[in-house]
Design an enzyme around this catalytic site. Sequence first.
Site, PDB file in Angstrom:
ATOM      1  N   SER A 182      -9.551   4.219   2.383  1.00 48.01           N
ATOM      2  CA  SER A 182      -9.942   3.198   1.395  1.00 48.01           C
ATOM      3  C   SER A 182     -11.444   3.212   1.178  1.00 48.01           C
ATOM      4  O   SER A 182     -12.214   3.109   2.129  1.00 48.01           O
ATOM      5  CB  SER A 182      -9.557   1.803   1.880  1.00 48.01           C
ATOM      6  OG  SER A 182      -8.217   1.532   1.620  1.00 48.01           O
ATOM      7  N   HIS A 184      -8.489   3.796  -4.023  1.00 51.49           N
ATOM      8  CA  HIS A 184      -7.755   5.068  -3.866  1.00 51.49           C
ATOM      9  C   HIS A 184      -7.505   5.636  -5.263  1.00 51.49           C
ATOM     10  O   HIS A 184      -6.617   5.189  -5.979  1.00 51.49           O
ATOM     11  CB  HIS A 184      -6.422   4.840  -3.143  1.00 51.49           C
ATOM     12  CG  HIS A 184      -6.563   4.547  -1.688  1.00 51.49           C
ATOM     13  ND1 HIS A 184      -6.636   5.523  -0.738  1.00 51.49           N
ATOM     14  CD2 HIS A 184      -6.678   3.372  -1.039  1.00 51.49           C
ATOM     15  CE1 HIS A 184      -6.776   4.974   0.460  1.00 51.49           C
ATOM     16  NE2 HIS A 184      -6.808   3.657   0.299  1.00 51.49           N
ATOM     17  N   HIS A 228       0.605   4.282   1.051  1.00 47.50           N
ATOM     18  CA  HIS A 228       0.899   3.377   2.176  1.00 47.50           C
ATOM     19  C   HIS A 228       2.330   2.869   2.017  1.00 47.50           C
ATOM     20  O   HIS A 228       2.814   2.724   0.888  1.00 47.50           O
ATOM     21  CB  HIS A 228      -0.051   2.180   2.141  1.00 47.50           C
ATOM     22  CG  HIS A 228      -1.505   2.549   2.063  1.00 47.50           C
ATOM     23  ND1 HIS A 228      -2.121   2.865   0.879  1.00 47.50           N
ATOM     24  CD2 HIS A 228      -2.456   2.651   3.026  1.00 47.50           C
ATOM     25  CE1 HIS A 228      -3.401   3.153   1.102  1.00 47.50           C
ATOM     26  NE2 HIS A 228      -3.632   3.042   2.398  1.00 47.50           N
ATOM     27  N   TYR A 280       3.351  -0.097   2.390  1.00 50.59           N
ATOM     28  CA  TYR A 280       3.417  -1.400   1.707  1.00 50.59           C
ATOM     29  C   TYR A 280       3.424  -1.261   0.177  1.00 50.59           C
ATOM     30  O   TYR A 280       3.700  -2.222  -0.534  1.00 50.59           O
ATOM     31  CB  TYR A 280       2.286  -2.338   2.172  1.00 50.59           C
ATOM     32  CG  TYR A 280       0.877  -1.846   1.885  1.00 50.59           C
ATOM     33  CD1 TYR A 280       0.346  -1.878   0.603  1.00 50.59           C
ATOM     34  CD2 TYR A 280       0.080  -1.359   2.910  1.00 50.59           C
ATOM     35  CE1 TYR A 280      -0.935  -1.420   0.334  1.00 50.59           C
ATOM     36  CE2 TYR A 280      -1.202  -0.893   2.665  1.00 50.59           C
ATOM     37  CZ  TYR A 280      -1.705  -0.927   1.370  1.00 50.59           C
ATOM     38  OH  TYR A 280      -2.965  -0.463   1.110  1.00 50.59           O
ATOM     39  N   GLU A 281       3.107  -0.062  -0.333  1.00 51.69           N
ATOM     40  CA  GLU A 281       3.192   0.159  -1.784  1.00 51.69           C
ATOM     41  C   GLU A 281       4.651   0.345  -2.208  1.00 51.69           C
ATOM     42  O   GLU A 281       4.940   0.497  -3.392  1.00 51.69           O
ATOM     43  CB  GLU A 281       2.370   1.392  -2.181  1.00 51.69           C
ATOM     44  CG  GLU A 281       0.881   1.220  -1.966  1.00 51.69           C
ATOM     45  CD  GLU A 281       0.114   2.509  -2.210  1.00 51.69           C
ATOM     46  OE1 GLU A 281      -0.067   2.870  -3.382  1.00 51.69           O
ATOM     47  OE2 GLU A 281      -0.298   3.161  -1.229  1.00 51.69           O
ATOM     48  N   ALA A 288     -10.164   3.330   6.599  1.00 52.15           N
ATOM     49  CA  ALA A 288     -10.932   2.105   6.800  1.00 52.15           C
ATOM     50  C   ALA A 288     -10.102   1.257   7.765  1.00 52.15           C
ATOM     51  O   ALA A 288      -8.896   1.133   7.584  1.00 52.15           O
ATOM     52  CB  ALA A 288     -11.091   1.383   5.468  1.00 52.15           C
ATOM     53  N   MET A 339      -3.375   0.420   8.256  1.00 54.61           N
ATOM     54  CA  MET A 339      -2.013   0.511   7.705  1.00 54.61           C
ATOM     55  C   MET A 339      -1.717   1.919   7.211  1.00 54.61           C
ATOM     56  O   MET A 339      -0.946   2.114   6.266  1.00 54.61           O
ATOM     57  CB  MET A 339      -1.871  -0.490   6.541  1.00 54.61           C
ATOM     58  CG  MET A 339      -2.302  -1.903   6.890  1.00 54.61           C
ATOM     59  SD  MET A 339      -2.545  -2.908   5.417  1.00 54.61           S
ATOM     60  CE  MET A 339      -3.438  -4.313   6.106  1.00 54.61           C
ATOM     61  N   SER A 340      -2.357   2.913   7.839  1.00 54.04           N
ATOM     62  CA  SER A 340      -2.171   4.288   7.344  1.00 54.04           C
ATOM     63  C   SER A 340      -2.290   5.288   8.498  1.00 54.04           C
ATOM     64  O   SER A 340      -2.122   4.933   9.664  1.00 54.04           O
ATOM     65  CB  SER A 340      -3.240   4.592   6.290  1.00 54.04           C
ATOM     66  OG  SER A 340      -4.512   4.716   6.890  1.00 54.04           O
ATOM     67  N   ASN A 394     -14.499  -3.919   8.909  1.00 53.52           N
ATOM     68  CA  ASN A 394     -14.562  -5.359   9.184  1.00 53.52           C
ATOM     69  C   ASN A 394     -14.278  -5.578  10.663  1.00 53.52           C
ATOM     70  O   ASN A 394     -13.624  -4.753  11.294  1.00 53.52           O
ATOM     71  CB  ASN A 394     -13.548  -6.144   8.324  1.00 53.52           C
ATOM     72  CG  ASN A 394     -12.137  -5.651   8.491  1.00 53.52           C
ATOM     73  OD1 ASN A 394     -11.814  -4.520   8.134  1.00 53.52           O
ATOM     74  ND2 ASN A 394     -11.298  -6.469   9.068  1.00 53.52           N
ATOM     75  N   HIS A 443     -10.039  -7.190   1.201  1.00 51.91           N
ATOM     76  CA  HIS A 443     -10.165  -5.772   0.825  1.00 51.91           C
ATOM     77  C   HIS A 443     -11.535  -5.467   0.196  1.00 51.91           C
ATOM     78  O   HIS A 443     -12.025  -4.351   0.291  1.00 51.91           O
ATOM     79  CB  HIS A 443      -9.025  -5.391  -0.128  1.00 51.91           C
ATOM     80  CG  HIS A 443      -8.855  -3.911  -0.317  1.00 51.91           C
ATOM     81  ND1 HIS A 443      -8.677  -3.036   0.732  1.00 51.91           N
ATOM     82  CD2 HIS A 443      -8.841  -3.135  -1.448  1.00 51.91           C
ATOM     83  CE1 HIS A 443      -8.548  -1.791   0.265  1.00 51.91           C
ATOM     84  NE2 HIS A 443      -8.655  -1.835  -1.054  1.00 51.91           N
TER      85      HIS A 443
HETATM   86  C1  R1P Z   1      -6.756  -2.785   3.684  1.00 50.71           C
HETATM   87  O1  R1P Z   1      -8.007  -3.234   3.299  1.00 50.71           O
HETATM   88  C2  R1P Z   1      -6.491  -1.348   3.332  1.00 50.71           C
HETATM   89  O2  R1P Z   1      -7.558  -0.536   3.868  1.00 50.71           O
HETATM   90  C3  R1P Z   1      -7.038   0.436   4.748  1.00 50.71           C
HETATM   91  C4  R1P Z   1      -5.736  -0.188   5.245  1.00 50.71           C
HETATM   92  O3  R1P Z   1      -4.834   0.746   5.786  1.00 50.71           O
HETATM   93  C5  R1P Z   1      -5.218  -0.863   4.010  1.00 50.71           C
HETATM   94  O4  R1P Z   1      -4.551   0.034   3.166  1.00 50.71           O
HETATM   95  O5  R1P Z   1      -6.813   1.582   3.949  1.00 50.71           O
HETATM   96  P1  R1P Z   1      -6.763   3.095   4.471  1.00 50.71           P
HETATM   97  O6  R1P Z   1      -6.086   3.077   5.790  1.00 50.71           O
HETATM   98  O7  R1P Z   1      -6.027   3.841   3.425  1.00 50.71           O
HETATM   99  O8  R1P Z   1      -8.207   3.548   4.612  1.00 50.71           O
END
Ligand code: R1P
Length: 286
Positions: A35, A66, A88, A90-91, A118, A221-222, A245, A259
Amino acid sequence: LPGEAAFDYNTISISANYLLERTKHRPSIGIVCGSGLGSLVDHLKEREAFPYEKIPNFPVSTVAGHDGQVVFGLLNGVPVMCMKGRFHSYEGYPLWKTAMPIRVMKLVGVNSVIVTNAAGGINDKYHVGDVMLIKDHINIPGFAGNSPLVGKNDENFGPRFPGMSNAYDKQLRQEAKNVVKEMGIEESVHEGVYVMLGGPSYETVAELRLLRLLGADAVGMSTVAEVVVARHCGMRVFAFSLVTNKCIMEWDSDEEANHEEVIAAANARKHHLQELVGRMAARMAQ
Ligand code: R1P
Protein backbone atom coordinates in the site's frame (compact mmCIF):
# COMPACT_ATOMS: atom_id res chain seq x y z
CA LEU A 1 -16.19 -16.38 -5.12
CA PRO A 2 -14.55 -17.86 -2.02
CA GLY A 3 -15.27 -21.45 -3.09
CA GLU A 4 -14.13 -20.96 -6.69
CA ALA A 5 -11.43 -23.43 -7.87
CA ALA A 6 -7.97 -22.00 -8.54
CA PHE A 7 -6.91 -21.37 -12.12
CA ASP A 8 -4.96 -24.26 -13.58
CA TYR A 9 -1.53 -24.16 -15.19
CA ASN A 10 -2.91 -23.52 -18.68
CA THR A 11 -5.07 -20.60 -17.60
CA ILE A 12 -2.13 -18.99 -15.84
CA SER A 13 0.07 -19.64 -18.88
CA ILE A 14 -2.35 -17.52 -20.93
CA SER A 15 -1.70 -14.53 -18.63
CA ALA A 16 2.06 -15.13 -18.65
CA ASN A 17 2.19 -15.54 -22.43
CA TYR A 18 0.21 -12.33 -22.95
CA LEU A 19 3.01 -10.51 -21.09
CA LEU A 20 5.89 -12.45 -22.63
CA GLU A 21 4.60 -11.64 -26.11
CA ARG A 22 4.50 -7.92 -25.31
CA THR A 23 7.58 -7.20 -23.19
CA LYS A 24 11.17 -7.43 -24.27
CA HIS A 25 12.26 -7.98 -20.66
CA ARG A 26 13.01 -11.44 -19.26
CA PRO A 27 13.16 -10.83 -15.51
CA SER A 28 14.21 -13.35 -12.87
CA ILE A 29 13.16 -11.00 -10.04
CA GLY A 30 9.61 -10.06 -9.09
CA ILE A 31 8.52 -7.22 -6.84
CA VAL A 32 5.14 -6.82 -5.11
CA CYS A 33 4.42 -3.25 -4.03
CA GLY A 34 2.57 -2.71 -0.77
CA SER A 35 0.00 0.00 0.00
CA GLY A 36 1.38 3.37 -1.03
CA LEU A 37 4.61 1.72 -2.18
CA GLY A 38 3.94 1.78 -5.92
CA SER A 39 6.59 4.46 -6.28
CA LEU A 40 9.16 1.76 -5.53
CA VAL A 41 9.05 1.01 -9.23
CA ASP A 42 8.56 4.50 -10.66
CA HIS A 43 12.16 4.88 -11.66
CA LEU A 44 12.60 1.78 -13.76
CA LYS A 45 14.48 2.24 -17.00
CA GLU A 46 12.97 0.98 -20.25
CA ARG A 47 9.66 0.73 -18.44
CA GLU A 48 6.76 -1.20 -19.96
CA ALA A 49 3.45 -1.18 -18.10
CA PHE A 50 0.38 -3.40 -18.56
CA PRO A 51 -2.90 -2.50 -16.85
CA TYR A 52 -4.44 -5.45 -15.01
CA GLU A 53 -7.69 -5.01 -16.95
CA LYS A 54 -5.92 -5.88 -20.19
CA ILE A 55 -4.19 -9.04 -18.98
CA PRO A 56 -6.32 -12.15 -19.57
CA ASN A 57 -7.59 -13.82 -16.38
CA PHE A 58 -6.07 -11.14 -14.14
CA PRO A 59 -7.97 -9.71 -11.15
CA VAL A 60 -8.28 -5.90 -10.83
CA SER A 61 -7.08 -3.68 -7.95
CA THR A 62 -9.78 -1.93 -5.95
CA VAL A 63 -7.81 -0.38 -3.05
CA ALA A 64 -6.46 3.20 -2.81
CA GLY A 65 -2.67 3.19 -3.06
CA HIS A 66 -2.67 0.15 -5.36
CA ASP A 67 -2.51 1.24 -9.01
CA GLY A 68 -3.19 -1.94 -10.92
CA GLN A 69 -0.38 -2.42 -13.39
CA VAL A 70 2.25 -5.03 -14.10
CA VAL A 71 5.42 -3.03 -14.74
CA PHE A 72 8.55 -4.40 -16.38
CA GLY A 73 11.83 -2.53 -16.55
CA LEU A 74 15.41 -2.26 -15.41
CA LEU A 75 16.17 -1.53 -11.77
CA ASN A 76 19.86 -0.76 -11.35
CA GLY A 77 20.30 -2.53 -14.66
CA VAL A 78 18.44 -5.64 -13.44
CA PRO A 79 15.27 -6.69 -15.28
CA VAL A 80 12.33 -6.89 -12.88
CA MET A 81 8.61 -7.64 -13.08
CA CYS A 82 6.53 -5.63 -10.63
CA MET A 83 3.01 -5.76 -9.31
CA LYS A 84 2.08 -2.14 -8.83
CA GLY A 85 -1.03 -2.96 -6.88
CA ARG A 86 -1.80 -6.19 -5.06
CA PHE A 87 -4.97 -8.07 -4.20
CA HIS A 88 -6.43 -8.74 -0.77
CA SER A 89 -9.04 -11.23 0.34
CA TYR A 90 -11.19 -8.44 1.80
CA GLU A 91 -11.70 -7.19 -1.79
CA GLY A 92 -13.74 -10.35 -2.26
CA TYR A 93 -11.04 -12.47 -3.86
CA PRO A 94 -10.29 -16.01 -2.71
CA LEU A 95 -6.73 -16.25 -1.38
CA TRP A 96 -5.50 -18.22 -4.40
CA LYS A 97 -6.56 -15.31 -6.61
CA THR A 98 -4.81 -12.73 -4.44
CA ALA A 99 -1.61 -14.74 -4.98
CA MET A 100 -2.17 -15.71 -8.61
CA PRO A 101 0.23 -13.01 -9.92
CA ILE A 102 3.06 -14.90 -8.20
CA ARG A 103 2.33 -17.90 -10.42
CA VAL A 104 2.19 -15.62 -13.45
CA MET A 105 5.62 -14.32 -12.41
CA LYS A 106 6.85 -17.89 -12.13
CA LEU A 107 5.74 -18.67 -15.68
CA VAL A 108 7.34 -15.46 -16.92
CA GLY A 109 10.65 -16.77 -15.53
CA VAL A 110 10.88 -15.13 -12.10
CA ASN A 111 12.70 -17.19 -9.44
CA SER A 112 13.07 -14.68 -6.58
CA VAL A 113 10.54 -12.22 -5.20
CA ILE A 114 10.67 -9.08 -3.08
CA VAL A 115 7.36 -8.74 -1.27
CA THR A 116 6.58 -5.45 0.47
CA ASN A 117 3.71 -4.22 2.58
CA ALA A 118 2.46 -1.46 4.82
CA ALA A 119 1.89 -2.81 8.33
CA GLY A 120 0.92 -1.74 11.82
CA GLY A 121 3.71 -1.91 14.39
CA ILE A 122 2.82 -4.12 17.34
CA ASN A 123 6.32 -4.30 18.82
CA ASP A 124 6.61 -1.24 21.02
CA LYS A 125 10.16 -0.61 19.86
CA TYR A 126 8.88 0.05 16.33
CA HIS A 127 8.15 3.59 15.14
CA VAL A 128 6.27 4.92 12.15
CA GLY A 129 8.62 4.88 9.18
CA ASP A 130 10.67 1.93 10.46
CA VAL A 131 11.29 -1.08 8.27
CA MET A 132 10.82 -4.65 9.48
CA LEU A 133 12.68 -7.31 7.54
CA ILE A 134 10.30 -10.26 7.75
CA LYS A 135 11.93 -13.35 9.23
CA ASP A 136 8.73 -15.35 9.64
CA HIS A 137 4.97 -15.08 9.49
CA ILE A 138 1.87 -16.22 11.34
CA ASN A 139 -0.83 -17.24 8.88
CA ILE A 140 -4.02 -16.63 10.84
CA PRO A 141 -6.40 -17.40 7.93
CA GLY A 142 -4.44 -20.64 7.48
CA PHE A 143 -5.31 -21.68 11.04
CA ALA A 144 -8.91 -21.86 9.88
CA GLY A 145 -8.17 -23.75 6.67
CA ASN A 146 -8.09 -20.71 4.42
CA SER A 147 -4.94 -21.10 2.33
CA PRO A 148 -4.13 -20.09 -1.26
CA LEU A 149 -3.18 -23.75 -1.78
CA VAL A 150 -6.61 -25.16 -0.84
CA GLY A 151 -8.06 -27.39 -3.56
CA LYS A 152 -6.53 -29.82 -6.00
CA ASN A 153 -2.74 -29.52 -5.89
CA ASP A 154 -1.10 -28.66 -9.20
CA GLU A 155 2.21 -30.55 -9.28
CA ASN A 156 3.34 -28.31 -12.14
CA PHE A 157 3.80 -25.64 -9.50
CA GLY A 158 4.84 -27.60 -6.43
CA PRO A 159 4.14 -30.31 -3.85
CA ARG A 160 0.95 -30.92 -1.92
CA PHE A 161 2.62 -30.18 1.43
CA PRO A 162 5.28 -27.50 1.05
CA GLY A 163 7.55 -26.71 4.00
CA MET A 164 7.45 -23.19 5.42
CA SER A 165 10.18 -23.20 8.07
CA ASN A 166 12.60 -21.38 5.75
CA ALA A 167 10.07 -19.23 3.97
CA TYR A 168 12.09 -16.02 4.30
CA ASP A 169 15.50 -16.76 2.82
CA LYS A 170 18.24 -16.51 5.42
CA GLN A 171 20.91 -15.42 2.96
CA LEU A 172 18.72 -12.66 1.53
CA ARG A 173 17.96 -11.40 5.04
CA GLN A 174 21.68 -11.26 5.70
CA GLU A 175 22.22 -9.38 2.43
CA ALA A 176 19.47 -6.95 3.45
CA LYS A 177 21.19 -6.31 6.78
CA ASN A 178 24.41 -5.53 4.89
CA VAL A 179 22.55 -3.16 2.57
CA VAL A 180 20.89 -1.44 5.53
CA LYS A 181 24.32 -0.90 7.11
CA GLU A 182 25.73 0.50 3.88
CA MET A 183 22.78 2.88 3.74
CA GLY A 184 23.34 3.90 7.38
CA ILE A 185 19.72 3.25 8.39
CA GLU A 186 20.26 0.42 10.94
CA GLU A 187 18.56 2.44 13.68
CA SER A 188 15.21 2.31 11.91
CA VAL A 189 15.37 -1.27 10.65
CA HIS A 190 14.33 -4.38 12.61
CA GLU A 191 13.81 -8.03 11.90
CA GLY A 192 10.53 -9.53 13.00
CA VAL A 193 7.40 -11.62 12.56
CA TYR A 194 4.49 -10.50 10.34
CA VAL A 195 0.97 -11.67 11.12
CA MET A 196 -1.73 -11.73 8.49
CA LEU A 197 -5.38 -11.08 9.27
CA GLY A 198 -8.26 -10.91 6.81
CA GLY A 199 -9.26 -7.27 7.41
CA PRO A 200 -10.60 -4.93 6.22
CA SER A 201 -11.43 -3.65 9.70
CA TYR A 202 -8.32 -2.81 11.68
CA GLU A 203 -7.65 -4.75 14.88
CA THR A 204 -9.24 -4.18 18.25
CA VAL A 205 -7.02 -3.55 21.25
CA ALA A 206 -7.77 -7.03 22.59
CA GLU A 207 -6.84 -8.60 19.25
CA LEU A 208 -3.58 -6.67 19.10
CA ARG A 209 -2.69 -7.77 22.61
CA LEU A 210 -3.37 -11.36 21.59
CA LEU A 211 -1.19 -10.99 18.48
CA ARG A 212 1.62 -9.56 20.61
CA LEU A 213 1.36 -12.56 22.93
CA LEU A 214 1.59 -14.85 19.90
CA GLY A 215 4.94 -13.32 18.95
CA ALA A 216 3.90 -10.98 16.15
CA ASP A 217 5.80 -7.72 15.64
CA ALA A 218 3.75 -6.23 12.80
CA VAL A 219 0.27 -6.86 11.42
CA GLY A 220 -1.29 -6.54 7.97
CA MET A 221 -3.78 -8.06 5.54
CA SER A 222 -1.52 -9.33 2.77
CA THR A 223 1.85 -10.91 1.91
CA VAL A 224 1.43 -14.32 3.55
CA ALA A 225 -0.64 -15.87 0.75
CA GLU A 226 1.85 -14.58 -1.84
CA VAL A 227 4.78 -15.97 0.13
CA VAL A 228 3.12 -19.38 0.58
CA VAL A 229 2.49 -19.58 -3.17
CA ALA A 230 6.01 -18.38 -4.00
CA ARG A 231 7.57 -20.99 -1.71
CA HIS A 232 5.26 -23.67 -3.07
CA CYS A 233 6.71 -23.08 -6.55
CA GLY A 234 10.28 -22.92 -5.28
CA MET A 235 10.96 -19.18 -5.37
CA ARG A 236 13.32 -17.42 -3.00
CA VAL A 237 11.57 -14.79 -0.91
CA PHE A 238 12.76 -11.52 0.57
CA ALA A 239 10.04 -9.49 2.29
CA PHE A 240 9.74 -6.42 4.42
CA SER A 241 7.08 -4.31 6.09
CA LEU A 242 7.09 -0.57 6.33
CA VAL A 243 5.63 0.36 9.71
CA THR A 244 3.04 2.91 8.65
CA ASN A 245 1.27 3.23 11.97
CA LYS A 246 1.80 2.23 15.55
CA CYS A 247 -0.87 -0.15 16.75
CA ILE A 248 -3.00 1.15 19.57
CA MET A 249 -2.35 -1.27 22.41
CA GLU A 250 -4.19 0.59 25.21
CA TRP A 251 -7.93 0.82 25.74
CA ASP A 252 -9.67 4.21 25.68
CA SER A 253 -7.09 5.86 23.43
CA ASP A 254 -8.51 8.69 21.34
CA GLU A 255 -6.54 7.56 18.30
CA GLU A 256 -7.67 5.18 15.57
CA ALA A 257 -5.83 3.56 12.64
CA ASN A 258 -6.74 4.86 9.17
CA HIS A 259 -5.66 4.18 5.60
CA GLU A 260 -4.69 7.85 4.93
CA GLU A 261 -1.92 7.71 7.54
CA VAL A 262 -0.77 4.41 6.04
CA ILE A 263 -0.37 5.98 2.58
CA ALA A 264 1.25 9.15 3.99
CA ALA A 265 3.84 7.17 5.98
CA ALA A 266 4.66 5.08 2.92
CA ASN A 267 5.12 8.21 0.85
CA ALA A 268 7.44 9.78 3.42
CA ARG A 269 9.82 6.82 3.28
CA LYS A 270 9.71 6.06 -0.41
CA HIS A 271 13.27 7.17 -1.18
CA HIS A 272 14.89 4.89 1.40
CA LEU A 273 12.71 2.00 0.32
CA GLN A 274 13.45 2.55 -3.36
CA GLU A 275 17.12 2.35 -2.52
CA LEU A 276 16.72 -0.75 -0.37
CA VAL A 277 14.76 -2.54 -3.08
CA GLY A 278 17.16 -1.42 -5.81
CA ARG A 279 20.20 -2.62 -3.95
CA MET A 280 18.55 -5.92 -3.06
CA ALA A 281 17.49 -6.54 -6.66
CA ALA A 282 21.09 -6.00 -7.79
CA ARG A 283 22.33 -8.57 -5.26
CA MET A 284 19.57 -11.07 -5.93
CA ALA A 285 20.35 -11.03 -9.63
CA GLN A 286 23.95 -12.16 -9.04
C1 R1P B 1 -4.66 -1.08 5.32
O1 R1P B 1 -4.32 0.26 5.48
C2 R1P B 1 -4.10 -1.70 4.07
O2 R1P B 1 -2.68 -1.49 4.04
C3 R1P B 1 -2.00 -2.73 3.98
C4 R1P B 1 -2.98 -3.71 4.62
O3 R1P B 1 -2.73 -5.05 4.29
C5 R1P B 1 -4.30 -3.21 4.10
O4 R1P B 1 -4.56 -3.67 2.81
O5 R1P B 1 -1.81 -2.98 2.61
P1 R1P B 1 -0.66 -3.91 1.97
O6 R1P B 1 -0.49 -5.07 2.88
O7 R1P B 1 -1.15 -4.26 0.62
O8 R1P B 1 0.60 -3.06 1.94
